[in-house]
Design an enzyme around this catalytic site. Sequence first.
Site, PDB file in Angstrom:
ATOM      1  N   GLU A  14       3.325  14.184  31.874  1.00 61.58           N
ATOM      2  CA  GLU A  14       1.906  13.819  31.776  1.00 61.58           C
ATOM      3  C   GLU A  14       1.302  13.373  33.104  1.00 61.58           C
ATOM      4  OE1 GLU A  14       0.699  11.882  27.843  1.00 61.58           O
ATOM      5  OE2 GLU A  14       2.748  11.151  28.090  1.00 61.58           O
ATOM      6  N   SER A 164       0.886  13.695  24.976  1.00 60.09           N
ATOM      7  CA  SER A 164       0.088  14.883  25.292  1.00 60.09           C
ATOM      8  C   SER A 164       0.638  16.153  24.647  1.00 60.09           C
ATOM      9  CB  SER A 164      -0.049  15.078  26.813  1.00 60.09           C
ATOM     10  OG  SER A 164      -0.781  14.015  27.368  1.00 60.09           O
ATOM     11  N   GLU A 286       1.097   8.396  15.208  1.00 62.44           N
ATOM     12  CA  GLU A 286       1.542   7.689  16.411  1.00 62.44           C
ATOM     13  C   GLU A 286       0.429   6.779  16.907  1.00 62.44           C
ATOM     14  OE1 GLU A 286       2.425  10.756  19.237  1.00 62.44           O
ATOM     15  OE2 GLU A 286       0.334  11.042  19.772  1.00 62.44           O
ATOM     16  N   ASN A 288      -1.022   5.422  20.792  1.00 61.64           N
ATOM     17  CA  ASN A 288      -0.971   5.494  22.254  1.00 61.64           C
ATOM     18  C   ASN A 288      -1.557   4.214  22.839  1.00 61.64           C
ATOM     19  OD1 ASN A 288      -0.282   8.540  22.705  1.00 61.64           O
ATOM     20  ND2 ASN A 288      -1.894   8.512  21.165  1.00 61.64           N
ATOM     21  N   SER A 297     -11.093  13.267  27.154  1.00 56.63           N
ATOM     22  CA  SER A 297     -10.314  12.345  26.329  1.00 56.63           C
ATOM     23  C   SER A 297     -11.165  11.672  25.254  1.00 56.63           C
ATOM     24  CB  SER A 297      -9.653  11.285  27.211  1.00 56.63           C
ATOM     25  OG  SER A 297      -8.782  11.884  28.149  1.00 56.63           O
TER      26      SER A 297
END
Length: 327
Positions: A14, A164, A286, A288, A297
Amino acid sequence: MKNIAILMGGYSSEFEISLKSGNVVYQNLDRSRYNPYRVHIFRDKWVYVDDSGAEFPIDRNDFSTQKDGHKITFDAVFNAIHGTPGEDGLLQSYFQLLEIPHNTCDAYQSALTFNKRDLLSVLKPYGIKCAESYYLNKGDHIDTEAIVSKVGLPCFVKPNKSGSSFGISKVKSADELPIAIEVAYKEDNEIIIERFLDGREVSVGVINYQGEVIVLPITEIISENDFFDYEAKYLGKSQEITPAQLPDAIAEKVRQTAKRAYEVLQMKGFSRSEFIIVNDEPFMLEMNTVPGLTAESLIPQQAQIAGISLEELFTNSIELSLKGINK
């Protein structure tokens, strides 16, 4: 004026996305309050990079640098490193030892959320739903029959500690499993294989804003590909709808679940949680803790809809760390 080190790069796949995120922070930081410094963190070098591209080594003993005979120290760190060592607790521990404030969560929360298996195991007892899963470590015998029996087909094969969508495959037949597992092992030596959840995919940010935990507007993700992969995330192969057009009751469930996860884990800084909505119930995929901050983003999109500019978002993050909330 406070000296702020903006960390970018990292040791994972990433790193290029992190460089973009870090430069977005650099471009939008309030110059009337802060002196921003771009700091590139790579396995072979830690350097401050000035506007001409010149590099100045970072002294890891006290996280300082030298330019033109002057020593530069930092009042706080803005961490924009996705993946290791910025999102897994390593740098958080380092800055805690040096007593330098940083804008992300603590080392334990970083390590926990970076490990999908551990995160979901911790959140399950709090009523947060997740997909049926099967775990593999590198070197384990691959029993395709047992995997399919537990999680069904199609299923997702994912590196346990990666972001990602690197190394993720959607598997539609048992014959594809060994190949997908090898792809995932290129990113991590631990794998999580999850049941396919057929539903609407959403992502939602939770942040501490001006001392209060708030949930940002929800984004619905409609991928042109089989799932929200790298192309969908960064190369325009998806439709991202913010705010998501969800029934009020379902949207409220998503907001409550995301906020509950943030508070249960005693989070600080940013979080962005991913869910699949199945039968009106959000299932967490998940969380982040150093989410992307590029133009593509989701957190910047959600903040904008909430009426928070990038400058305000970044200023808030730094100010909370300077006040000791993220120290």
